[in-house]
Design an enzyme around this catalytic site. Structure first.
Site, PDB file in Angstrom:
ATOM      1  N   GLY A 204       0.789  -1.224   0.000  1.00 53.82           N
ATOM      2  CA  GLY A 204       0.000   0.000   0.000  1.00 53.82           C
ATOM      3  C   GLY A 204       0.823   1.277   0.000  1.00 53.82           C
TER       4      GLY A 204
ATOM      5  N   GLY B 178       3.028   2.103  -2.463  1.00 53.01           N
ATOM      6  CA  GLY B 178       3.457   2.431  -3.819  1.00 53.01           C
ATOM      7  C   GLY B 178       4.657   1.611  -4.260  1.00 53.01           C
ATOM      8  CG  LEU B 179       8.167  -1.550  -2.666  1.00 54.88           C
ATOM      9  CD1 LEU B 179       9.323  -0.774  -3.301  1.00 54.88           C
ATOM     10  CD2 LEU B 179       8.600  -2.192  -1.347  1.00 54.88           C
ATOM     11  N   GLY B 180       4.960  -1.712  -4.668  1.00 56.57           N
ATOM     12  CA  GLY B 180       4.602  -2.723  -5.665  1.00 56.57           C
ATOM     13  C   GLY B 180       4.494  -2.121  -7.054  1.00 56.57           C
TER      14      GLY B 180
ATOM     15  CE1 TYR C 242       0.983  -7.688 -10.355  1.00 59.77           C
ATOM     16  CE2 TYR C 242      -0.855  -8.803  -9.305  1.00 59.77           C
ATOM     17  CZ  TYR C 242       0.490  -8.503  -9.355  1.00 59.77           C
ATOM     18  OH  TYR C 242       1.341  -8.996  -8.410  1.00 59.77           O
TER      19      TYR C 242
END
Length: 146
Positions: free
Chosen positions: A86, A88-90, A118
């Site tokens: 949550g 923003g890293l992903g 995705y």
């Protein structure tokens, strides 16, 4: 949750310095199941592209991809510690992976319920994907196949 800003995290694209026991812990806490350190290391070392998120000298997220480097790539194992989800890293890791893959087609396997993440990155749900699994009952229980 302790959300570290994604820009305070360094992304690296090699396996050097990875503590594979810690990497297995990330999978367990994500939660994406149990992995064995030697086997996990081998899967990442044999991949065409790897991405590790480092924060404060420790690995907090990881991803990998297979690719023919011309037409097709497949992303596997995007996962991070729950306290970084949550933040923003992903999204940052996925964009970095997609920039480096450079193939016109990229597929991935999503954890059931995470498809929206995705789709926001431009992925479309496939209707024709198939899986031959060593443990189809486990895959059904987890919601990956019908």
């Amino acid at each position: 949750m302790n959300h570290a800003p994604a820009n305070d995290i360094t992304l690296r694209f090699d396996c050097s310095g990875v503590d594979w026991e810690q990497a297995c812990t990330i999978f367990e806490r994500a939660p994406l199941g149990t992995r064995k350190p030697d086997r996990l290391r081998t899967t990442f070392e044999n991949s065409a592209l790897v991405c590790f998120a480092w924060h404060g000298g420790r690995t907090v997220g990881l991803a990998r991809a297979l690719s023919d480097h011309v037409v097709q790539s497949v992303i596997y194992d995007l996962c991070m510690l729950p306290e970084y989800q949550g933040s923003g890293l992903g999204t940052r890791m996925m964009r970095a992976m997609l920039d480096r893959l450079e193939t016109p087609n990229v597929q991935l396997h999503s954890v059931p319920g995470k498809e929206g993440f995705y789709e926001r990155l431009g992925f479309c749900v496939m209707r024709t994907a198939m899986l031959l699994s060593a443990d189809p009952e486990d895959m059904r229980r987890k919601g990956y196949i019908r």
